[in-house]
Enzyme design. Structure first.
Site, mmCIF file in Angstrom:
data_model
loop_
_atom_site.group_PDB
_atom_site.id
_atom_site.type_symbol
_atom_site.label_atom_id
_atom_site.label_comp_id
_atom_site.label_asym_id
_atom_site.label_seq_id
_atom_site.Cartn_x
_atom_site.Cartn_y
_atom_site.Cartn_z
ATOM 1 N N ASP A 10 59.080 50.204 -89.895
ATOM 2 C CA ASP A 10 58.507 51.634 -90.050
ATOM 3 C C ASP A 10 57.990 52.259 -88.940
ATOM 4 O OD1 ASP A 10 57.743 53.749 -92.408
ATOM 5 O OD2 ASP A 10 55.703 53.125 -91.742
ATOM 6 N N GLU B 191 63.213 52.447 -88.169
ATOM 7 C CA GLU B 191 62.888 53.818 -88.599
ATOM 8 C C GLU B 191 62.544 54.831 -87.261
ATOM 9 O OE1 GLU B 191 60.466 56.725 -91.499
ATOM 10 O OE2 GLU B 191 59.492 55.304 -90.306
#
Length: 561
Positions: A204, A269
């Site tokens: 993330d 990401e």
């Protein structure tokens, strides 16, 4: 390397938003046992892997992306034993499991941050995070003008007067990745889950870990870059987004995963600009990075063509394969988004409850089906978001009292937040949650979900679910793992026409019918909607597939309404 070891290069990966997939215990929140019980749906769809959003112990101020303990399961989601059962069941079904790692920040309830708050300024406990003195004679002004992605200042003051950095919610303090203890801790977290059998990680906010924290910290002024998309003009020198130093951190992650056999997949990401994103997938860094440019491209032939070409070129330059995605847990579902007029202010549309402008359901369904076949025809890895195989739209009219996303609160209502794409998915036609669980779910589902449920679509050969299943089945035999693509349409054409492997795909995102090519191999093997029996015309907002080998399955199509 065994070809199977690079399975991710052409995989179909199904994202599960844990809170909204299946609830086993009736508390209205999805959980790991619920996922385990429903995994056969994903296997029947034809996916190669699942990606699970965070299920770690958390106060849930940001849906689990505020992690308090990376080595334990939040009780609302289950136990470590439940995680082991999920892994075992997935592997039994032939599914690999990718899990989310959240390295940019922790929860403010994490042991480390609680130690930092209990320690004096300048202490070793505070050095793991980004604490600074404030500006002004009494230190009452934040150290910089940096703004949070979720709205408001990116600094919060603690009782002793210092400030800590949080690029997201105030309950998500940023870690200082210059600290060797932070690096060592996350490497150990990776090993903890690798030893339990996970097949890979999605990192993330991978573009946000490295920060320029040298004094004096730099102000950014009024034109701040807010997470999406970062790159133009900064060239790796932004104070906290897409810095050049982040790549050393990613190499460290890759070294940990490469020590395991068979190889595990690593996914970034990264909201870095497309021309920077290829750096994240160089041979010694991560295997994949999400292609948000494709997700954000207008439903327009030349725009889509340019995005596809640039994505493929940059992937090939570093020996990677691209990823393709249309929806996820952070954006408006594409079944609604693609039907909005170009240039629509998404935030204003959400605040209007999805009424200004209105999304015509038939148009939305047609474009969603056409886009799905385009996505699945492209070389590389396809990421699907739970419920898109059912054609689920954005639930834009959630009442204010139901909203949970911290974006809503930090922006003082200027942004409605991401709850509309996170509404629990429907499994059955009836019941208090359409089969999601025994009780009402944590976000209310609209009545239209009954007709879109898995049960309602299961036996319907014209359904969105049937289309996805057939497309993934054909994709497995027609596409190869390489990135070769042959275009039959010109760059400026309103229609996309290309060949990959043994598959020829024609997509018409224009408002006018287009003449279909004369394919010697015969009629289409798959269509996003029924074609006229005689005319060689492709209607607007439609995609057809032709298989270029001798085997010709029967045509599959739907009404698109």
């Amino acid at each position: 390397m065994n070809p199977d070891d690079a399975w991710w290069r052409s995989a179909v990966i199904y994202q599960i938003y844990v809170r909204s997939f299946a609830d086993s215990d009736g508390d209205g929140i999805g959980d790991l046992p619920g996922i385990t019980a429903r995994l056969s749906h994903v296997a029947d769809l034809g996916a190669d892997a699942v990606w699970l959003t965070p299920f770690y112990r958390s106060p849930m101020r940001d849906g689990g992306y505020d992690v308090a303990d990376h080595r334990d399961i939040d009780p609302r989601f289950g136990t470590l034993a439940d995680a082991d059962e999920l892994l075992a069941r997935a592997h039994e079904l032939g599914l690999r499991v990718i899990i989310d790692i959240v390295p940019n920040h922790t929860s403010d309830q994490h042991t480390w941050f609680q130690q930092a708050l209990a320690s004096r300024p300048g202490s070793p406990a505070r050095a793991r995070y980004v604490f600074r003195d404030g500006r002004g004679e009494d230190g009452t002004r934040p150290p910089t003008d940096w703004q949070s992605v979720f709205g408001g200042p990116a600094w919060t003051r603690v009782p002793d007067g210092q400030w800590y950095l949080h690029l997201f919610d105030a309950t998500q303090p940023d870690l200082d990745w210059n600290h060797p203890e932070v690096v060592a801790e996350f490497h150990d977290v990776l090993r903890f889950w690798l030893d339990r059998g996970v097949d890979g990680f999605r990192f993330d906010v991978a573009h946000g870990m490295a920060k320029d924290l040298a004094e004096p910290l730099r102000d950014l002024g009024p034109d701040q870059v807010h997470h999406r998309i970062v790159g133009d003009g900064w060239h790796g020198k932004h104070p906290f987004w897409d810095r050049d130093e982040v790549h050393d951190l990613l190499r460290g992650f890759r070294a940990v995963t490469d020590a395991y056999e068979p190889p595990r997949v690593t996914v970034a990401e990264s909201w870095a600009a497309l021309d920077r994103r290829g750096q994240y997938v160089r041979p010694d860094e991560l295997h994949q990075a999400f292609n948000f440019d494709f997700l954000g491209a207008d439903w327009h032939g030349a725009t889509l063509r340019a995005t596809i070409d640039r994505s493929l070129t940059l992937a090939v330059e570093v020996g990677a394969t691209p990823t393709w995605v249309l929806s996820n847990h952070d954006v408006v579902r594409h079944a609604s988004r693609l039907a909005l007029p170009s240039g629509t202010d998404i935030e204003a549309w959400l605040r209007s409850g999805g009424t200004e402008p209105c999304v015509p359901p038939a148009l939305a369904a047609r474009r969603a089906r056409a886009a799905a076949l385009l996505l699945l025809a492209l070389p590389g890895a396809a990421y699907l978001y739970q419920g898109e195989e059912l054609g689920l739209p954005e639930v834009a009219d959630l009442p204010d009292e139901a909203l949970r996303d911290p974006v809503r609160h930090r922006s003082a209502g200027a942004r409605k937040g991401r709850d509309g794409c996170r509404v629990p998915i429907p499994w059955e036609r009836t019941g208090p949650s359409y089969g999601f669980g025994p009780a009402a779910p944590w976000l209310p589902q609209p009545a239209t979900f009954a007709a879109l449920s898995v049960e309602a679509q299961q036996a319907d050969p014209t359904s969105s679910l049937a289309l996805y299943r057939e497309a993934i089945t054909q994709r497995r035999t027609l596409l190869t793992a390489d990135t070769d693509i042959t275009w039959h349409s010109a760059e400026a054409d309103p229609v996309l026409d290309f060949t990959v492997g043994s598959l020829r795909c024609v997509t018409n995102p224009s408002p006018e019918p287009a003449l279909l090519p004369d394919i010697p191999s015969g009629p289409p093997s798959l269509t996003s909607l029924p074609l006229p029996a005689t005319a060689r015309l492709l209607p607007p907002d439609a995609t057809v597939w032709y298989r270029l080998d001798s085997a010709q399955p029967s045509q599959v199509g739907g009404s698109g309404s």
